[in-house]
Design a protein around this motif. Sequence first.
Motif, mmCIF file in Angstrom:
data_model
loop_
_atom_site.group_PDB
_atom_site.id
_atom_site.type_symbol
_atom_site.label_atom_id
_atom_site.label_comp_id
_atom_site.label_asym_id
_atom_site.label_seq_id
_atom_site.Cartn_x
_atom_site.Cartn_y
_atom_site.Cartn_z
ATOM 1 N N SER A 283 -1.342 13.216 -5.568
ATOM 2 C CA SER A 283 -0.820 11.868 -5.696
ATOM 3 C C SER A 283 -0.030 11.633 -7.177
ATOM 4 O O SER A 283 -0.468 12.266 -8.081
ATOM 5 C CB SER A 283 -1.620 10.637 -5.404
ATOM 6 N N VAL A 284 0.991 10.872 -7.373
ATOM 7 C CA VAL A 284 1.484 10.880 -8.788
ATOM 8 C C VAL A 284 1.623 9.425 -8.927
ATOM 9 O O VAL A 284 1.704 8.540 -7.895
ATOM 10 C CB VAL A 284 3.071 11.235 -8.671
ATOM 11 N N SER A 285 1.377 8.974 -10.075
ATOM 12 C CA SER A 285 1.831 7.495 -10.346
ATOM 13 C C SER A 285 3.272 7.090 -10.653
ATOM 14 O O SER A 285 3.697 8.082 -11.166
ATOM 15 C CB SER A 285 0.792 7.090 -11.739
ATOM 16 N N PRO A 286 3.444 5.956 -10.773
ATOM 17 C CA PRO A 286 4.808 5.447 -11.038
ATOM 18 C C PRO A 286 5.111 5.858 -12.537
ATOM 19 O O PRO A 286 6.488 6.316 -12.798
ATOM 20 C CB PRO A 286 4.680 3.983 -11.034
ATOM 21 N N THR A 287 4.022 5.781 -13.432
ATOM 22 C CA THR A 287 4.599 6.225 -14.832
ATOM 23 C C THR A 287 4.917 7.799 -15.010
ATOM 24 O O THR A 287 5.725 8.160 -15.473
ATOM 25 C CB THR A 287 3.445 5.956 -15.838
ATOM 26 N N GLN A 288 4.079 8.585 -14.257
ATOM 27 C CA GLN A 288 4.548 10.074 -13.907
ATOM 28 C C GLN A 288 5.810 10.116 -13.500
ATOM 29 O O GLN A 288 6.410 11.210 -14.002
ATOM 30 C CB GLN A 288 3.443 10.670 -13.111
ATOM 31 N N VAL B 298 8.309 8.249 -13.514
ATOM 32 C CA VAL B 298 9.425 8.017 -14.660
ATOM 33 C C VAL B 298 9.444 8.882 -15.559
ATOM 34 O O VAL B 298 10.775 9.147 -15.978
ATOM 35 C CB VAL B 298 9.203 6.253 -15.077
ATOM 36 N N ILE B 299 8.317 9.279 -16.072
ATOM 37 C CA ILE B 299 8.552 10.212 -17.118
ATOM 38 C C ILE B 299 9.140 11.533 -16.844
ATOM 39 O O ILE B 299 9.894 11.981 -17.263
ATOM 40 C CB ILE B 299 7.191 10.514 -17.757
ATOM 41 N N SER B 300 8.730 12.036 -15.544
ATOM 42 C CA SER B 300 9.276 13.198 -15.011
ATOM 43 C C SER B 300 10.642 13.156 -14.728
ATOM 44 O O SER B 300 11.472 14.225 -15.237
ATOM 45 C CB SER B 300 8.652 13.288 -13.645
ATOM 46 N N PHE B 301 11.276 11.937 -14.235
ATOM 47 C CA PHE B 301 12.519 12.038 -14.063
ATOM 48 C C PHE B 301 13.445 11.990 -15.541
ATOM 49 O O PHE B 301 14.420 12.593 -15.627
ATOM 50 C CB PHE B 301 13.097 10.532 -13.283
ATOM 51 N N ALA B 302 12.935 11.116 -16.305
ATOM 52 C CA ALA B 302 13.541 11.046 -17.723
ATOM 53 C C ALA B 302 13.827 12.409 -18.353
ATOM 54 O O ALA B 302 14.503 12.948 -18.906
ATOM 55 C CB ALA B 302 12.750 9.954 -18.624
ATOM 56 N N GLN C 13 0.963 -1.201 0.034
ATOM 57 C CA GLN C 13 0.071 0.054 0.087
ATOM 58 C C GLN C 13 0.727 1.304 0.069
ATOM 59 O O GLN C 13 0.068 2.385 -0.017
ATOM 60 C CB GLN C 13 -0.973 0.018 1.252
ATOM 61 N N LEU C 14 1.895 1.283 0.039
ATOM 62 C CA LEU C 14 3.117 2.427 0.095
ATOM 63 C C LEU C 14 3.073 2.836 -1.411
ATOM 64 O O LEU C 14 3.215 2.238 -2.333
ATOM 65 C CB LEU C 14 4.328 2.059 0.594
ATOM 66 N N PRO C 15 3.100 4.393 -1.309
ATOM 67 C CA PRO C 15 3.052 5.102 -2.612
ATOM 68 C C PRO C 15 4.738 5.358 -2.885
ATOM 69 O O PRO C 15 5.264 6.517 -2.778
ATOM 70 C CB PRO C 15 2.456 6.368 -2.021
ATOM 71 N N PHE C 16 5.276 4.305 -3.406
ATOM 72 C CA PHE C 16 6.563 4.482 -3.763
ATOM 73 C C PHE C 16 6.947 5.415 -4.540
ATOM 74 O O PHE C 16 8.029 6.226 -4.561
ATOM 75 C CB PHE C 16 6.907 2.947 -4.453
ATOM 76 N N ALA C 17 6.161 5.666 -5.730
ATOM 77 C CA ALA C 17 6.443 6.988 -6.709
ATOM 78 C C ALA C 17 6.367 8.278 -6.162
ATOM 79 O O ALA C 17 7.267 8.921 -6.382
ATOM 80 C CB ALA C 17 5.286 6.911 -7.702
ATOM 81 N N GLN C 18 5.431 8.309 -5.094
ATOM 82 C CA GLN C 18 5.401 9.569 -4.382
ATOM 83 C C GLN C 18 6.831 9.755 -3.387
ATOM 84 O O GLN C 18 7.225 10.983 -3.524
ATOM 85 C CB GLN C 18 4.212 9.816 -3.421
ATOM 86 N N PHE C 19 7.131 8.800 -2.912
ATOM 87 C CA PHE C 19 8.392 8.783 -2.037
ATOM 88 C C PHE C 19 9.590 9.036 -2.777
ATOM 89 O O PHE C 19 10.424 10.065 -2.246
ATOM 90 C CB PHE C 19 8.635 7.420 -1.288
ATOM 91 N N THR C 20 9.557 8.518 -4.092
ATOM 92 C CA THR C 20 10.908 8.628 -4.808
ATOM 93 C C THR C 20 10.961 10.226 -5.533
ATOM 94 O O THR C 20 11.838 10.930 -5.448
ATOM 95 C CB THR C 20 10.821 7.749 -5.964
ATOM 96 N N LEU C 21 9.622 10.810 -5.732
ATOM 97 C CA LEU C 21 9.568 12.044 -6.270
ATOM 98 C C LEU C 21 10.083 13.014 -5.237
ATOM 99 O O LEU C 21 10.818 14.095 -5.335
ATOM 100 C CB LEU C 21 8.216 12.209 -6.727
ATOM 101 N N LEU C 22 9.322 13.114 -3.879
ATOM 102 C CA LEU C 22 9.939 13.749 -2.856
ATOM 103 C C LEU C 22 11.272 13.763 -2.582
ATOM 104 O O LEU C 22 12.028 14.709 -2.290
ATOM 105 C CB LEU C 22 9.060 13.379 -1.663
ATOM 106 N N ALA C 23 11.982 12.344 -2.620
ATOM 107 C CA ALA C 23 13.314 12.419 -2.383
ATOM 108 C C ALA C 23 14.086 13.097 -3.472
ATOM 109 O O ALA C 23 15.210 13.654 -3.053
ATOM 110 C CB ALA C 23 13.647 10.615 -2.516
#
Length: 438
Positions: free
Chosen positions: A196-201, A203-207, A147-157
Amino acid sequence: MTSTLRRAGGFAVVGTLALAAPSLGMAAFAPFAAVALLAAFVIDDGPLFELFARPGDREDGRLNGLAGFALAATVLALLATVPRVRMPLPIFAAAVLILAYGNLGARLVDSTTDEEFLRSAGFVVAAILAGTVGQIAIVSLTGPLRQLPFAQFTLLAALGGLVAALLRTALYERDDPLVMLSVGLSLWGVDTLAGSVSPTQTVISFAFTVAIGYAAYALGTASVAGVITGVLLLLLTIVFGGFGWAVVLVSFFGVGALATKFKYDSKAERGVAEGNDGARGTGNVLGNAAVALVAVVGYAATQTVGHAFGTDLFMLAFAGSVAAAMSDTLSSEIGGLFDNPRLITSFKTVPPGTDGAVTWQGEVAGVGGAALIAAVAAFFLPFPTAGAIAVLAGGVIGMTVDSLLGATVEGAGLGNQAVNFLATLAGALGAMAVWIPL
């Protein structure tokens, strides 16, 4: 292993104490407070002192660096546990770990190369990994992993790592407590306003942002600090606004950078070229984009409270400020290639490079730049059709205000970056003022 690398490793170990916060509850501050007391009043010699001591600490006979680091973590821990305040525990842990492990990553790179770009990249990568893992570790203690929002955590980091890396380019190592507190407060604000952000968002944001940032550095259009600032602004724009907003901002960054490089040698001979071989630094990036950042944050805030009229105004302010930045940049970079510039306040012929001087070729280029941003904004942002007219007008207003300020107060009372800021602010206000009656 060098002493600086060992010291960074020691600080990383101390920072890891943040992971004990869920177990300690209201006493989450205690480990860091204890470390601060030991560093300030007890440890003045021996192996631990040698491990953590910075050059200035040896002169004072006190571990000031470690004490400051631990005190900053203590403050964040209190913010995360004091009733009615409650910074999220994952944000607290991320802020501490981002700085601690970011420094370790930078020192690891330092042990193999002295390239500034790679050092900053090492800081950010290590910060992202540590910040993400730290948030996961904190939240997983109270809930199932799925249930953890991994994408949100990565984006905040990532945002925290960029904020810390940017501050480290301007501050000294002894200012790490300020960096940590700034990262914690910044992430708290982002977490409060951003959706909230999705994993796809993610990945695309980082790229998207990494590609743009590396291209700017490789082409020499931005310094290392300028790249970090630009990438941070783009990522914040995506988080608070969306990809359409980022495309508008990238249009300015890209076209403006190419205009700066266009016939650079000729402009250098005429004395009108941008300094540092055309590589924009943090001050230049912020001078042109700070108003846009405020606008996109305001948009996110009005979205949160559901104020439709306010969201339209902030959207127009964003586009108007970017149009002003583009218009001013093109008018300067293109107009500087032509002879017989005239002072905007008197229309007298003045030497090239005179603040406030304009050419008709530059004015046409500036209007074209504003029109380009207006067209891109109309396509990618959901504002009314009349908004494009307002954005074009805002761009031209901002360009004109920049020239007027250049002719009257720049140099005597204001620097170029302050003038750029005021011009983009005029562009934002001008776009809103024109749109309201339309």
